[in-house]
Design a protein around this motif. Structure first.
Motif, PDB file in Angstrom:
ATOM      1  N   ARG A   1      -5.270  81.021 -17.896  1.00 21.47           N
ATOM      2  CA  ARG A   1      -5.878  81.991 -18.801  1.00 21.47           C
ATOM      3  C   ARG A   1      -4.987  83.235 -18.875  1.00 21.47           C
ATOM      4  O   ARG A   1      -5.138  84.168 -18.089  1.00 21.47           O
TER       5      ARG A   1
ATOM      6  N   ASP B   1     -13.855  82.478 -13.410  1.00 22.09           N
ATOM      7  CA  ASP B   1     -14.703  82.607 -14.602  1.00 22.09           C
ATOM      8  C   ASP B   1     -15.001  84.085 -14.861  1.00 22.09           C
ATOM      9  O   ASP B   1     -14.824  84.591 -15.970  1.00 22.09           O
TER      10      ASP B   1
ATOM     11  N   ASP C   1     -13.204  86.933 -17.901  1.00 20.36           N
ATOM     12  CA  ASP C   1     -13.943  87.702 -18.909  1.00 20.36           C
ATOM     13  C   ASP C   1     -13.638  89.196 -18.748  1.00 20.36           C
ATOM     14  O   ASP C   1     -13.454  89.922 -19.735  1.00 20.36           O
TER      15      ASP C   1
ATOM     16  N   ILE D   1     -11.485  81.404 -24.061  1.00 20.66           N
ATOM     17  CA  ILE D   1     -12.283  81.556 -22.835  1.00 20.66           C
ATOM     18  C   ILE D   1     -13.721  81.955 -23.148  1.00 20.66           C
ATOM     19  O   ILE D   1     -14.585  81.897 -22.300  1.00 20.66           O
TER      20      ILE D   1
HETATM   21 MN    MN Z   1     -16.735  81.945 -18.717  1.00 24.78          MN
END
Ligand code: MN
Ligand code: NAD
Ligand code: IPM
Length: 348
Positions: free
Chosen positions: A101, A242, A246, A274
């Protein structure tokens, strides 16, 4: 080469249309596309969020483009029927354990960050998130305590092989960048994290050229806001990754900008923004399609060996932004379609 196109729910289909338009303009020879329902859309059409035909397509394809899943209508279903199980199932069934990411500020867009411009400008981070283990895939359930209270539980665990392979992903990603790896855990409290840290240190012996550091996840969240420029590659577990990704997206300017690749050991991959299905703006033409379009670039680079085309897409996105194209999430008013148009114009 076959690309599975799984648009999903909410804004998923809206942003996927723009990604497909970019691919149409590139007109890559021998690239074919096959679509299938996934998530809430698949549950409504076929009674399951990841129908066998969709899973079969994902297995046959050379790469998977994924929009987003999630539908408030489905939030009360039994867990195994909820839309989110589709993406979890694909990650597990295809052993897509390594989730890349990237979070990098587009120069012209530092104003979109809620961080001070001089802080935001320095952001160039790659989060390497483990995707096949952790509390996501442990035993879970609801039970009654001896005192008669309802209790929910989700077991967090990693075995050493799982940590070993994602540690290698992290070190190799760092070698291809600025050779700094920060492993994020909660080893001061969690045994899962102690094993994580021990194994990362063991693997580090094979990468003497990479500067390894460790950080607790609570501090990492704080440092990402205080001084995100200090990070090169972050490697972390499924749950922490996760949450931190963000967080990093908003440091960059918007969750609508962050793409991702979820790779197996052979670089077969699933490519998705994402963010989720954004039910609050779905159907209004407001979604920013750039995360989806940048996911196409990652697909071309990592799974299809087309790095020149990937570069073209990334350059077109940067050019569209520098020419002033802005959807609502980054301080403008352009529609999803108009943002797609701006990228197409920059590609021409
Ligand atoms: Mn997520
Ligand atoms: P979300 O990422 O869908 O939305 C969070 C906020 O960001 C919302 O205000 C939304 O409008 C905004 N946003 C997200 N993407 C945007 C874009 N491209 N352009 C502009 N604004 C954007 O997260 P949520 O609201 O917590 O979850 C909604 C649903 O999505 C849930 O069902 C959740 O489980 C699911 N979800 C799915 C995925 C996935 O498919 N991989 C990822 C995250 C969440
Ligand atoms: C993501 C999402 C998913 C996750 C959900 C939808 C299962 O938040 O891809 O970041 O938690 O991994």
């Amino acid at each position: 080469m076959l690309v599975a196109v799984l648009a999903g729910d909410g804004i998923g289909p809206e942003i996927m249309v723009e990604a497909r338009r970019v691919l149409d303009v590139l007109a890559i020879p021998d690239l074919t596309f096959e679509e299938a329902p996934v998530g809430g859309a698949a549950y409504k059409a076929a009674g399951h969020p990841l129908p066998p035909a969709t899973l079969d397509l994902a297995k046959r394809a050379d790469a998977i483009l994924f929009g987003a899943v999630g539908d408030p209508d489905c939030d009360a279903l039994e867990r195994h029927l909820r839309p989110e199980q589709a993406i979890l199932g694909l990650r597990k069934e295809l052993t897509l354990f390594s989730n890349l990411r990237p979070a990098k500020v587009f120069g012209e867009l530092a104003d979109a960050s809620t961080l001070r411009k001089d802080v935001a400008e320095a952001i160039d981070i790659l989060i390497v998130r483990e995707l096949n283990g952790d509390v996501y895939f442990g035993e879970k359930g609801m039970r009654t305590t001896t005192a008669g209270l309802r209790e929910g539980y989700d077991i967090m665990s990693y075995d050493e092989a799982e940590v070993h392979r994602i540690a290698h992903s992290g070190f190799q990603a760092a070698q291809a960048r600025r050779s700094k790896l920060c492993s994020v855990d909660k080893a001061n409290v969690l045994e899962t994290s102690q094993l994580w840290r021990d194994v990362v240190i063991e693997v580090s012996k094979e990468y003497p050229d990479v500067e390894l550091s460790h950080m607790y996840v609570d501090n990492a969240a704080m440092q990402l806001v205080k001084n995100p420029g200090q990070f090169d590659v972050i490697v972390t577990g499924n749950l922490f990754g996760d949450i931190l990704s963000d967080l990093a997206s908003m440091c960059v300017g918007s969750i609508g900008l962050l793409a991702s690749a979820s790779l197996d050991a052979n670089n077969k991959g699933l490519y998705e923004p994402i963010h989720g299905s954004a039910p609050d703006i779905a159907g209004q033409g407001k979604a920013n399609p750039l995360a989806m379009i940048l996911s196409v670039a990652m697909m071309l680079r990592f799974s299809l060996g087309l790095s020149a085309e990937a570069d073209r897409i990334e350059a077109a996105v940067a050019k569209a932004l520098s020419s002033g194209a802005r959807s609502g999430d980054i301080g403008g008013s352009l529609s999803t379609r108009a943002m797609g148009d701006a990228v197409l114009a920059a590609l021409a």
